[in-house]
Design an enzyme around this catalytic site. Structure first.
Site, PDB file in Angstrom:
ATOM      1  N   HIS A 140      -7.619  -5.257  -1.332  1.00 14.45           N
ATOM      2  CA  HIS A 140      -6.675  -4.715  -1.345  1.00 14.45           C
ATOM      3  C   HIS A 140      -5.749  -4.947  -0.693  1.00 14.45           C
ATOM      4  CE1 HIS A 140      -3.795  -0.671  -1.185  1.00 14.45           C
ATOM      5  NE2 HIS A 140      -3.790  -1.175  -0.422  1.00 14.45           N
ATOM      6  N   SER A 196       0.684  -1.022  -0.502  1.00 22.17           N
ATOM      7  CA  SER A 196      -0.489   0.348   0.083  1.00 22.17           C
ATOM      8  C   SER A 196       0.850   1.070   0.479  1.00 22.17           C
ATOM      9  CB  SER A 196      -1.013  -0.301   0.974  1.00 22.17           C
ATOM     10  OG  SER A 196      -2.208   1.273   0.542  1.00 22.17           O
ATOM     11  N   ASP A 198      -9.306  -4.202  -6.525  1.00 16.81           N
ATOM     12  CA  ASP A 198      -8.545  -3.317  -5.573  1.00 16.81           C
ATOM     13  C   ASP A 198      -9.079  -2.028  -6.146  1.00 16.81           C
ATOM     14  OD1 ASP A 198      -7.807  -1.591  -3.386  1.00 16.81           O
ATOM     15  OD2 ASP A 198      -5.911  -2.408  -4.273  1.00 16.81           O
TER      16      ASP A 198
END
Length: 817
Positions: free
Chosen positions: A788, A678, A755
């Site tokens: 994610h 991330s 995502d």
């Protein structure tokens, strides 16, 4: 977008990255049954940190669990025992219920006993009140299982949810029922309901269905009022849209009952102008030959935001009115009732430069005042959630209604008491070069004591303290600060009892304490009297005796000087492999893990055994984690310098740390790598770009942002302003120099195609950049339909297998040019 928090995110890969949450005599025998005292499930802690705070030496080191690391018969840490929860401590949540004042606080809590849900009392062990006798029920001839349960404030009825389906990160849909234990009756509120909240009066419930808001009567078991009729795919009433759920409230509710239940405040969020982002799904159904495309309203930086308005509904008159927040105050970030009819709203401009505090009187619709308008002064306003109402009580020395807030004091976050609520001059309750975490944890309205968690001892620790409204700046310790500790705490309704969770650095435990005992055993090392241990994790401590677990050595690391000549000192920890020998030359690879997002923290003294320990053990590598500039809990100056310039100082600090390790004689300087997910994935690529292969030879980037124009507006603009205002900053912060990335030996890129947070678009645009520059020194793995967290269809096992295997090949020299 943050995993950690700073930005308070649930660490999406905690099963392998380790535990998180912020962190810290034993074994009294009172009632073994209390060790089952729990409402909720066992949960993982939430941080990538733990164990001992000491420097390594050449002599055998005794571990905190009582064994020596050089015993040959000990097992090594592996993926298998990390994945099967061998090292996961048991931690419990307690659903406190009951009176709001300490004089009537019996420490009531909801507990599962077998198949039953029972109300118990900490103060009176004989107290027991059954709410439901089973975890299933029958309605209209169908059996339903209970996924969620909440008793009414008067404990006479029970709200339950069944048929739960996940929506976004925090939100769900489900079928909600109201069960009356006295009459054994079951009443359906509705199916596909997004959120239900009890009124403090126990008579009414507010719920959201199809984005409209309704009032349901628990007396007539009917919908007594439909508050809104404009709910749609574009308009959300009482429920956050995607960006408000993800980046503002970090939860699934946008409605707030007044203290007596006379009014209901809620947000009306209109995202008509927000652009849609399509996400194709390729592997949902075996027979689908065309992808399923789901569109999500997602405001990217610089694009139109949803429009949020605060509304107040009066139950008696059925009037609905709005609260004016000001022309430029476009983000509503916190709403708190600070009186029976007075509401406080925090709002900011879209870039979080200016914070306005608005007070509105529900009895006078349309009228409001703005006692506070405060600049961030070259920083930004982080969103807070724990502003706490302090009611008027002349007998307790409180002449008017007020509230306790978290504000910056000389560059550090501290508590301040505003009374009356419209004052502009607060009483500063705490100060110093340390920070209160999140805000007040509880306020005892009988004693005026404000309890809180803070970094007063160390920014890598969390201890519990209190301060009195009438004795500001006189901070008193609750937890034992003579030991390293990372504590969290939850309080009973009147703040007399507390669940104290010690989360590290040693094996976690949980205990229930009475903060107002007749006598206190000073030897317990914590204020109040320990009533019993809820969890001791004896089994985990015994299991650890059979393993050689590499421990974490916490230290401050000096990374040179900034442009003003000031020393850059960052928190860090290292994990040395078992059998580490500093006499070896050019031997050990170094595996850096980084997150590095603004106001986040990874270096914290929590207990965990996860992916980093696997790397140290299986790859015989030194693991290093450094919280460089921009991260949290070290004051405004340390974190705010990244404003408008993400990726620069953060990358430089990782490079400076890597150079320090490259100079160590036992380190193989050709085998230094960096991994991040991330924001950490972004930081990995920016570091490789800035370093151009000089220090970091390898990198592993998972689900990275590669261009901040592609990420959501609320998060990005808080740190970068808009692209229109900061064009040069966005261009610099973007991962853009493919040639420099080509200077590394090799890097790995992984992303989930589904995502909804950091869109796969980021990686695709980055790959296009590499293609245009002719850069080929990388590997790529895409996880179909994973979000994610990368968990869909066994993806989470694969992503970590890939990381470990790829790093192993790198350290074996398989990727040399």
């Amino acid at each position: 977008m943050d995993y950690e928090t700073g930005k308070r995110r649930d660490l999406e890969n905690e099963s392998l990255l380790g535990s998180r949450n912020g962190k810290r005599g034993w074994f009294p025998s009172r009632l073994a049954v209390w060790t089952l005292f729990v409402w909720g499930s066992v949960v993982f802690m939430k941080t990538l940190n733990a164990t001992v705070n000491s420097e390594h030496s050449l002599s055998p080191k005794r571990w905190p669990w009582g064994f020596k690391v050089n015993k040959p018969e000990l097992n090594r840490v592996s993926f298998e025992n990390v994945r099967n929860a061998t090292f996961v401590p048991q931690l419990h949540n307690v659903q406190w219920i009951g009176g709001s004042h300490s004089h009537d606080d019996m420490g009531l809590f909801l507990k599962e006993e077998g198949e039953a849900y029972v109300v118990k009392s900490v103060a009176d062990e004989k107290y027991s009140r059954a709410l439901l006798s089973a975890k299933t029920f029958v309605y209209d001839g169908y059996n339903y299982s209970i996924d969620y349960l909440q008793a009414s404030p008067d404990l006479k009825q029970v709200l339950v949810r069944s048929n739960t389906t996940k929506n976004w990160r925090h939100s769900t849909f489900g079928s909600y029922f109201l069960i009356n234990p006295t009459s054994d009756s079951v009443h359906l509120l509705g199916h596909e309901i997004a959120k239900v909240q009890w009124s403090p009066n126990s008579k009414d419930l507010a719920f959201v269905h199809a984005n409209d808001l309704y009032i349901y009567s628990s007396q007539s078991y009917t919908i007594s009022k439909r508050i809104t009729d404009d709910g749609s795919a574009q308009v959300f009433n009482g429920k956050p849209d995607w960006v408000y759920e993800e980046e503002v409230f970090e939860g699934d509710s946008a409605m707030w009952w007044s203290p007596q239940g006379d009014y209901l405040a809620f947000l009306k969020i209109n995202e008509t102008e927000v652009f849609e982002f399509p996400i194709p799904y390729f592997s949902q159904h075996e027979d689908d030959v065309y992808p399923e495309v789901r569109s999500i309203k997602y405001p990217k930086s610089g694009s139109p935001n949803p429009i949020a308005n605060l509304m107040i509904y009066t139950l008696d008159t059925q009037d609905l009115s709005g609260v004016k927040t000001g022309h430029n105050m476009t983000l509503i970030t916190e709403v708190v009732w600070v009186g029976d009819a007075q509401i406080l709203c925090k709002a900011s401009d879209r870039s979080s430069d200016v914070l306005s505090v608005i007070l509105a009187d529900a009895k006078s619709p349309g009228l409001s005042q703005v006692p506070r308008v405060e600049s961030s002064e070259d920083g930004w306003w982080e969103i807070t959630y724990h502003t706490s109402y302090v009611g008027q009580d002349s007998a307790k020395g409180r002449e008017e209604d007020g509230y306790v807030d978290l504000i910056p004091v000389d560059g550090y976050n501290h508590l301040a008491y505003y009374s009356p609520a419209n004052t502009t001059e607060p009483v500063i309750l705490t100060n110093g070069t340390w920070e209160v975490v999140n805000g007040p944890a509880a306020i005892d309205l009988e004693t005026n004591d404000v309890y809180f968690v803070a970094t007063k001892k160390s920014s890598t620790e969390r201890h519990i303290y209190k301060v009195n409204l009438k004795d500001p700046l006189n901070v008193k310790e609750i937890s034992d600060t003579t030991i390293d500790g990372y504590f969290s705490v939850s309080f009973s309704s009147g703040a007399r009892f507390a669940l104290v969770s010690y989360l590290g650095p040693e094996v976690p435990y949980q205990k229930i304490i009475d903060l107002k005992p007749e006598s206190t055993a000073a030897s317990e090392g914590i204020a109040g009297k320990t009533l019993f241990y809820l969890e001791e994790n004896k089994s985990l401590k015994n299991r650890l005796k059979g393993y050689a677990v590499p421990h974490r050595i916490f230290k401050e690391i000096h990374l040179g000087e900034d442009k003003d000549g000031n020393a850059i000192i960052a928190n860090s920890y290292e994990i040395l492999p078992i059998g580490f020998n500093p006499e070896l030359k050019n031997h050990y690879p170094v595996f850096f893990y980084a997150y590095g997002g603004p106001n986040s923290q990874q270096v914290a003294k929590t207990f965990s055994v996860g992916f980093n320990e696997v790397v140290a053990t299986q790859l015989n590598a030194i693991v290093v984690v450094v919280d460089g500039r921009g991260t949290g809990f070290k004051g405004k100056d340390f974190r705010s310098l990244v404003r408008d310039n993400l990726g620069d100082a953060e990358a430089q600090d990782q490079i400076s740390a890597a150079k320090l390790y490259a100079d160590k004689p036992f380190v193989d300087a050709e085998k230094i790598s960096l991994f991040g997910w991330s924001y950490g994935g972004y930081l990995t690529l920016k570091t490789l770009e800035k370093d151009a292969g000089q220090t970091f030879k390898y990198g592993m980037s998972v689900a990275p942002v590669t261009d901040w124009r592609l990420y959501d507006s609320v998060y990005t603009e808080r740190y970068m302003h808009t692209p229109q205002e900061n064009k040069a900053g966005y261009a610099k912060a973007k991962v853009h120099n493919a040639t420099a990335l080509g200077g590394a030996n090799r890097f790995l890129l992984m992303h989930g195609s589904g995502d909804d947070n950091v869109h796969f678009q980021n990686s695709l645009r980055f790959l296009d950049l590499l293609d245009l520059a002719g850069v080929e020194n990388y590997d790529m793995h895409v996880f179909p339909d994973s979000d994610h967290s990368i968990r869909y269809h066994n993806a989470n096992n694969i992503v970590y297998d890939k990381l470990l295997g790829w790093a192993g090949q790198a350290f074996e020299g398989k990727f040399l040019k």
